[in-house]
Motif scaffolding. Structure first.
Motif, mmCIF file in Angstrom:
data_model
loop_
_atom_site.group_PDB
_atom_site.id
_atom_site.type_symbol
_atom_site.label_atom_id
_atom_site.label_comp_id
_atom_site.label_asym_id
_atom_site.label_seq_id
_atom_site.Cartn_x
_atom_site.Cartn_y
_atom_site.Cartn_z
ATOM 1 N N HIS A 32 46.489 38.828 -1.816
ATOM 2 C CA HIS A 32 45.582 37.689 -1.997
ATOM 3 C C HIS A 32 44.384 37.827 -1.062
ATOM 4 O O HIS A 32 43.237 37.601 -1.467
ATOM 5 C CB HIS A 32 46.309 36.372 -1.705
ATOM 6 C CG HIS A 32 47.474 36.096 -2.599
ATOM 7 N ND1 HIS A 32 47.336 35.744 -3.920
ATOM 8 C CD2 HIS A 32 48.812 36.136 -2.356
ATOM 9 C CE1 HIS A 32 48.539 35.554 -4.459
ATOM 10 N NE2 HIS A 32 49.445 35.795 -3.534
ATOM 11 N N LEU A 33 44.654 38.176 0.179
ATOM 12 C CA LEU A 33 43.582 38.303 1.160
ATOM 13 C C LEU A 33 42.617 39.424 0.786
ATOM 14 O O LEU A 33 41.394 39.258 0.875
ATOM 15 C CB LEU A 33 44.165 38.576 2.551
ATOM 16 C CG LEU A 33 43.114 38.807 3.643
ATOM 17 C CD1 LEU A 33 42.446 37.505 4.020
ATOM 18 C CD2 LEU A 33 43.735 39.469 4.867
ATOM 19 N N ASP A 73 43.396 31.066 -3.663
ATOM 20 C CA ASP A 73 44.203 32.202 -4.121
ATOM 21 C C ASP A 73 45.534 32.149 -3.394
ATOM 22 O O ASP A 73 45.677 32.682 -2.289
ATOM 23 C CB ASP A 73 43.473 33.519 -3.841
ATOM 24 C CG ASP A 73 44.167 34.725 -4.472
ATOM 25 O OD1 ASP A 73 45.272 34.552 -5.015
ATOM 26 O OD2 ASP A 73 43.606 35.832 -4.412
ATOM 27 N N SER A 74 46.504 31.468 -3.989
ATOM 28 C CA SER A 74 47.790 31.256 -3.315
ATOM 29 C C SER A 74 48.875 30.973 -4.332
ATOM 30 O O SER A 74 48.644 30.274 -5.324
ATOM 31 C CB SER A 74 47.683 30.082 -2.337
ATOM 32 O OG SER A 74 48.951 29.746 -1.799
ATOM 33 N N LEU A 115 37.198 27.300 -7.541
ATOM 34 C CA LEU A 115 37.491 28.519 -8.296
ATOM 35 C C LEU A 115 38.889 28.960 -7.909
ATOM 36 O O LEU A 115 39.176 29.134 -6.719
ATOM 37 C CB LEU A 115 36.465 29.616 -7.986
ATOM 38 C CG LEU A 115 36.635 30.961 -8.726
ATOM 39 C CD1 LEU A 115 35.273 31.633 -8.929
ATOM 40 C CD2 LEU A 115 37.566 31.929 -7.981
ATOM 41 N N ALA A 116 39.767 29.118 -8.889
ATOM 42 C CA ALA A 116 41.153 29.527 -8.633
ATOM 43 C C ALA A 116 41.370 30.950 -9.130
ATOM 44 O O ALA A 116 41.115 31.257 -10.295
ATOM 45 C CB ALA A 116 42.132 28.579 -9.313
ATOM 46 N N ILE A 117 41.825 31.822 -8.240
ATOM 47 C CA ILE A 117 42.212 33.178 -8.607
ATOM 48 C C ILE A 117 43.708 33.156 -8.883
ATOM 49 O O ILE A 117 44.497 32.756 -8.025
ATOM 50 C CB ILE A 117 41.877 34.173 -7.480
ATOM 51 C CG1 ILE A 117 40.380 34.135 -7.164
ATOM 52 C CG2 ILE A 117 42.298 35.592 -7.867
ATOM 53 C CD1 ILE A 117 39.992 34.956 -5.949
ATOM 54 N N THR A 142 47.782 44.279 -6.798
ATOM 55 C CA THR A 142 46.321 44.221 -6.810
ATOM 56 C C THR A 142 45.681 45.565 -6.495
ATOM 57 O O THR A 142 44.562 45.840 -6.943
ATOM 58 C CB THR A 142 45.821 43.172 -5.805
ATOM 59 O OG1 THR A 142 46.334 43.472 -4.504
ATOM 60 C CG2 THR A 142 46.280 41.772 -6.205
ATOM 61 N N SER A 143 46.368 46.409 -5.738
ATOM 62 C CA SER A 143 45.799 47.717 -5.394
ATOM 63 C C SER A 143 45.694 48.643 -6.607
ATOM 64 O O SER A 143 44.949 49.627 -6.571
ATOM 65 C CB SER A 143 46.634 48.397 -4.308
ATOM 66 O OG SER A 143 47.961 48.614 -4.754
#
Length: 332
Positions: free
Chosen positions: A18-19, A84-85, A104-106, A244-245
């Motif tokens: 997330h970070l 983002d959580s 804005l929500a990721i 995510t990577s």
């Protein structure tokens, strides 16, 4: 000056995915003269804290409840809030919007009840059914500048004339202790390689150092590093979690072998493998002979590595962070 807040989490169990993608968005916003404040719980992860400090991004403790979050948004004069959580109660985003600040929500598939003006789901074949603005799919992958600047002009061709260089990493914390299992899989492949494996802590380092390399095989065990994108750009094969990577690896045109580490990676893992963007090793803790066979094939056949790299490179152009920043700022 426009100011944007980012509420995301990182920690030994939640990882740093997330970070990382929020840092990517923060980089793009600050490059446009936008002020960015993180309101986050970083779980005491030194690497996570360093990402903000190195970029000069202000960091404030995560507010305890929705009243505290609204108060922080107002105190800092924020024009918008990014969330983002997986753990933040939906009441927080609802309260911020009710107070007049856009959100804005990721998300990753399920919005988890978050109330937002813009929803972003950067995952392959993502579809969003809720929200005023819906940004879904790999066109919106949030990638750091350290990755984007290393994207090759054309899909790379894997070298035929050298021992394959392998990089194996599982985020800043490797919460599920994947690295030693992958090291053992690599040795079982019985093919030459030169591998760099990231050890997230001293316990993992000790376990990795105890894995015996076979003939023609060499391990180098390193600590988490900000030089990871450079190491990836020089790798013939990367082994990592399907998280995510993955989108960073595709953008760089790296041949990747992915591992499903947790349940919320199932869909992304299956879709990525089905498209031929990466090879699949299976679920962590349940590897079988197919995983060993797949690694051996990728280590011994540069043509197969190149085929993966070409398809992946074409799927992620690295400009997703620009598109998301455009959408966020357009409404302010």
């Amino acid at each position: 000056m426009i100011s944007v807040g980012i509420r995301c989490d990182a920690g030994a169990r939640t990882g740093v995915g997330h970070l990382v993608r929020c840092v990517a968005l923060a980089e793009e916003l600050t490059s446009r003269g936008v002020g960015v404040h993180f309101l986050s719980d970083l779980g005491g992860v030194a690497w996570a804290e360093a990402q903000l400090e190195q970029r000069g991004l202000p960091w404030h403790p995560a507010p305890y409840d929705e009243v505290g979050l609204v108060s922080a948004v107002q105190r800092l004069g924020l024009d918008a809030l990014v969330i983002d959580s997986y753990t933040l109660p939906p009441a927080h985003s609802k309260a911020v919007r009710a107070a007049g600040t856009p959100v804005l929500a990721i998300v990753d598939g399920d919005p988890r009840g978050q109330d937002a003006d813009i929803y972003v789901d950067q995952n392959l074949d993502a579809v969003l059914d809720s929200g005023t603005i819906r940004l879904a799919g790999l066109d919106y992958a949030l990638l750091r500048s350290s990755v984007r600047r290393l994207r090759p002009q054309a899909a790379p061709v894997s070298a035929f004339d050298r021992t394959p260089k392998v990089v194996a990493f599982f985020g800043g914390t490797d919460a599920y202790r994947a690295a030693p299992q992958i090291a053992r899989l690599l040795t079982a492949a019985a093919a030459p390689f030169e591998a760099i494996v990231v050890a997230a802590d001293a316990t993992l380092r000790a376990e990795l150092l105890a894995v015996p390399a076979g003939e023609g095989q060499r391990f180098e065990i390193i600590d988490p590093t900000d030089r990871l994108p450079e190491l990836l750009a020089d790798a013939d094969l990367v082994v990592s979690a399907s998280g995510t990577s993955t989108w960073e690896l595709l953008c760089l045109g790296r041949a990747a072998a992915l591992v499903q580490v947790v349940d919320n990676q199932i869909q992304g893992y299956e879709r990525t493998i089905a498209r031929g963007y990466a090879a699949g090793l299976g679920r962590l803790g349940a590897f079988d002979e197919n995983a060993v066979t797949t690694l051996r094939r990728l280590l011994l056949k540069p043509g197969e590595r190149t085929a993966l790299a070409v398809r992946g490179w074409a799927a992620v152009d690295g400009r997703g962070v620009e598109r998301v920043a455009d959408a966020l700022l357009r409404g302010l």
